[in-house]
Scaffold this active site. Structure first.
Site, PDB file in Angstrom:
ATOM      1  N   ALA A   1       0.818  -1.214   0.000  1.00  0.00           N
ATOM      2  CA  ALA A   1       0.000   0.000   0.000  1.00  0.00           C
ATOM      3  C   ALA A   1       0.856   1.270   0.000  1.00  0.00           C
ATOM      4  CB  ALA A   1      -0.916   0.008   1.228  1.00  0.00           C
ATOM      5  N   PRO A   2       0.402   2.324  -0.676  1.00  0.00           N
ATOM      6  CA  PRO A   2      -0.887   2.488  -1.358  1.00  0.00           C
ATOM      7  C   PRO A   2      -0.945   1.912  -2.780  1.00  0.00           C
ATOM      8  CG  PRO A   2       0.342   4.536  -1.465  1.00  0.00           C
ATOM      9  CD  PRO A   2       1.174   3.585  -0.645  1.00  0.00           C
ATOM     10  N   GLY A   3       0.124   1.292  -3.243  1.00  0.00           N
ATOM     11  CA  GLY A   3      -0.001   0.571  -4.512  1.00  0.00           C
ATOM     12  C   GLY A   3       0.702   1.182  -5.712  1.00  0.00           C
ATOM     13  N   GLY A   4       1.531   2.192  -5.472  1.00  0.00           N
ATOM     14  CA  GLY A   4       2.255   2.814  -6.594  1.00  0.00           C
ATOM     15  C   GLY A   4       3.057   1.789  -7.387  1.00  0.00           C
ATOM     16  N   LYS A   5       3.798   0.972  -6.652  1.00  0.00           N
ATOM     17  CA  LYS A   5       4.670   0.012  -7.340  1.00  0.00           C
ATOM     18  C   LYS A   5       3.891  -1.215  -7.798  1.00  0.00           C
ATOM     19  CE  LYS A   5       8.514   1.734  -4.632  1.00  0.00           C
ATOM     20  NZ  LYS A   5       7.709   2.461  -3.624  1.00  0.00           N
TER      21      LYS A   5
ATOM     22  N   ARG B   1      -4.471   1.430   5.215  1.00  0.00           N
ATOM     23  CA  ARG B   1      -3.685   1.510   3.978  1.00  0.00           C
ATOM     24  C   ARG B   1      -4.153   0.490   2.938  1.00  0.00           C
ATOM     25  NH1 ARG B   1       1.102   4.648   4.236  1.00  0.00           N
ATOM     26  NH2 ARG B   1       2.088   3.309   2.704  1.00  0.00           N
TER      27      ARG B   1
ATOM     28  N   ASP C   1       0.233  -9.927   7.476  1.00  0.00           N
ATOM     29  CA  ASP C   1       1.596  -9.556   7.849  1.00  0.00           C
ATOM     30  C   ASP C   1       2.516 -10.441   7.001  1.00  0.00           C
ATOM     31  OD1 ASP C   1       4.108  -9.432   8.985  1.00  0.00           O
ATOM     32  OD2 ASP C   1       3.332  -9.143  11.010  1.00  0.00           O
TER      33      ASP C   1
ATOM     34  N   CYS D   1      12.987   3.885   1.370  1.00  0.00           N
ATOM     35  CA  CYS D   1      13.195   5.315   1.144  1.00  0.00           C
ATOM     36  C   CYS D   1      14.050   5.861   2.291  1.00  0.00           C
ATOM     37  CB  CYS D   1      11.892   6.082   0.952  1.00  0.00           C
ATOM     38  SG  CYS D   1      10.736   5.948   2.300  1.00  0.00           S
TER      39      CYS D   1
HETATM   40  N1  SAM Z   1       5.205  -0.160  -2.038  1.00  0.00           N
HETATM   41  C1  SAM Z   1       4.288   0.899  -1.651  1.00  0.00           C
HETATM   42  C2  SAM Z   1       4.053   1.795  -2.845  1.00  0.00           C
HETATM   43  O1  SAM Z   1       4.897   1.867  -3.746  1.00  0.00           O
HETATM   44  O2  SAM Z   1       2.997   2.425  -2.907  1.00  0.00           O
HETATM   45  C3  SAM Z   1       4.803   1.658  -0.457  1.00  0.00           C
HETATM   46  C4  SAM Z   1       5.068   0.739   0.711  1.00  0.00           C
HETATM   47  S1  SAM Z   1       5.440   1.524   2.244  1.00  0.00           S
HETATM   48  C5  SAM Z   1       7.120   1.892   2.063  1.00  0.00           C
HETATM   49  C6  SAM Z   1       5.467   0.159   3.319  1.00  0.00           C
HETATM   50  C7  SAM Z   1       4.112  -0.501   3.536  1.00  0.00           C
HETATM   51  O3  SAM Z   1       4.329  -1.756   4.175  1.00  0.00           O
HETATM   52  C8  SAM Z   1       3.151   0.254   4.441  1.00  0.00           C
HETATM   53  O4  SAM Z   1       1.916   0.380   3.800  1.00  0.00           O
HETATM   54  C9  SAM Z   1       3.018  -0.630   5.680  1.00  0.00           C
HETATM   55  O5  SAM Z   1       1.733  -0.590   6.265  1.00  0.00           O
HETATM   56  C10 SAM Z   1       3.297  -1.999   5.105  1.00  0.00           C
HETATM   57  N2  SAM Z   1       3.860  -2.991   6.032  1.00  0.00           N
HETATM   58  C11 SAM Z   1       4.735  -2.783   7.040  1.00  0.00           C
HETATM   59  N3  SAM Z   1       5.072  -3.945   7.614  1.00  0.00           N
HETATM   60  C12 SAM Z   1       4.398  -4.923   6.951  1.00  0.00           C
HETATM   61  C13 SAM Z   1       4.319  -6.332   7.083  1.00  0.00           C
HETATM   62  N4  SAM Z   1       5.013  -6.967   8.026  1.00  0.00           N
HETATM   63  N5  SAM Z   1       3.520  -7.012   6.244  1.00  0.00           N
HETATM   64  C14 SAM Z   1       2.795  -6.370   5.293  1.00  0.00           C
HETATM   65  N6  SAM Z   1       2.833  -5.025   5.115  1.00  0.00           N
HETATM   66  C15 SAM Z   1       3.617  -4.309   5.931  1.00  0.00           C
END
Ligand code: SAM
Length: 299
Positions: free
Chosen positions: A117-121, A144, A166, A236
């Site tokens: 999330a939010p799903g850009g990639k 998210r 998770d 990031c």
């Molecule tokens: N890849 C996303 C994008 O390009 O839009 C951005 C991802 S953001 C850096 C990290 C995401 O990982 C957050 O939405 C967070 O809630 C989620 N997250 C953190 N720990 C996690 C886990 N153990 N399992 C699944 N999702 C997790």
């Protein structure tokens, strides 16, 4: 406004004076608005025509036909356009477009996005494979995941299966051809010195918490990646603790190889040195967020 002292100390330990200065300057910049054309719904020439009709000035990058930099338009200006409202474009930072390009997702592949999330990639990978990969997008956060669902639907990414979980708990029974782990991180590459409450949310605790989850997530990624296949680890953050150190720890425990990152136009990026050869670290500036990317092969 000022940066937390511990961060400046970390940066000084890791980078030369010249690079620390560049990073600190990057933290003062207001970044230009950038977006990606969603090729599942539109094409670059149509978007260029619409920008011209609306008198919106733009620049392009060498490393992607779909990436646009707006010279002076604001996000609000773009959000008014139909091409935004119907998902023909996706507002996305330039650095954030790099991990999917580097992963190079293949049509027909079983692909896992472990922190989606939010799903850009996720939606970018759907576009890069013309909706012909099988993408599992995993996200554990309740709020998210709703944004992820919304964006996947809006972008027409029909090859995406969303899973609320998770990712550390994904069953080892599963296996994937390609994995993107865009790990949760401290965000040290995206800081702005003028943000309110910076000292409150950017803490050493946040880094420690990120490191723990990055390590466990990378271990899981390697476990469920098929042998001989590749994954991308990205954050990031520009801190060694969240990047090279995590990868080195996992490399000591598993048989892995770093695949050197190269692509057309890479020379255009503002980079920082990495302590693992072949990884990419982007320096924050007026166009790019600070970002770290590694391509890892399971042997
Ligand atoms: N890849 C996303 C994008 O390009 O839009 C951005 C991802 S953001 C850096 C990290 C995401 O990982 C957050 O939405 C967070 O809630 C989620 N997250 C953190 N720990 C996690 C886990 N153990 N399992 C699944 N999702 C997790």
């Amino acid at each position: 406004m000022s940066l937390p002292n511990f961060l400046v100390e970390y940066l000084k330990k890791q980078y030369s004076d010249e690079n620390v200065e560049k990073i600190l300057k990057g933290y003062t910049e207001k970044r230009k608005v950038t977006f990606r054309v969603n090729t599942l719904k539109s094409d670059v020439s149509k978007i260029e025509k619409i920008l011209k009709e609306n008198n919106i000035k733009y620049e392009k990058v060498k490393w992607s036909e779909e990436a646009f930099i707006l010279n002076d338009a604001k996000e609000e200006d773009i959000k008014k356009l139909d091409i935004y409202k119907n998902g023909e474009i996706y507002l996305q930072s330039l650095s954030s477009m790099l991990p999917p390009i580097i992963l190079n997702p293949k049509e027909g592949a079983d692909l896992l996005d472990m922190a989606a999330a939010p799903g850009g990639k996720t939606t970018q990978m759907a576009a890069l494979t013309n909706n012909k990969a099988h993408i599992t997008a995993c996200e554990m956060n309740n709020i998210r995941i709703e944004k992820l669902k919304y964006n996947v639907e809006k972008q027409g990414a029909s090859c995406v299966y969303i899973m609320q979980k998770d990712s550390r708990q994904i069953d080892d029974f599963f296996s994937f051809d390609q994995i993107l782990l865009d790990a949760p991180c401290s965000g040290s590459g995206t800081l702005n010195i003028n943000s309110e409450n910076l000292e409150k949310y950017f803490t050493e605790k946040l880094i420690e918490k990120s490191v723990k989850s990055q390590y466990t997530l990378l271990k899981k990624a390697i476990k469920i990646l098929k042998k001989g296949q590749e994954m991308v680890y990205s954050t990031c953050s520009i801190l060694f603790q969240e990047n090279e150190e995590i990868i080195s720890r996992v490399m000591k425990e598993t048989n892995l190889e770093i695949i050197p990152i190269t692509f057309q136009g890479i020379e255009e990026l503002p980079t920082l040195p990495t302590s693992i050869k072949g990884c990419l670290c982007v320096c924050p500036n007026e166009l790019y967020e600070g970002f770290f990317i590694a391509k890892i092969k399971k042997l």
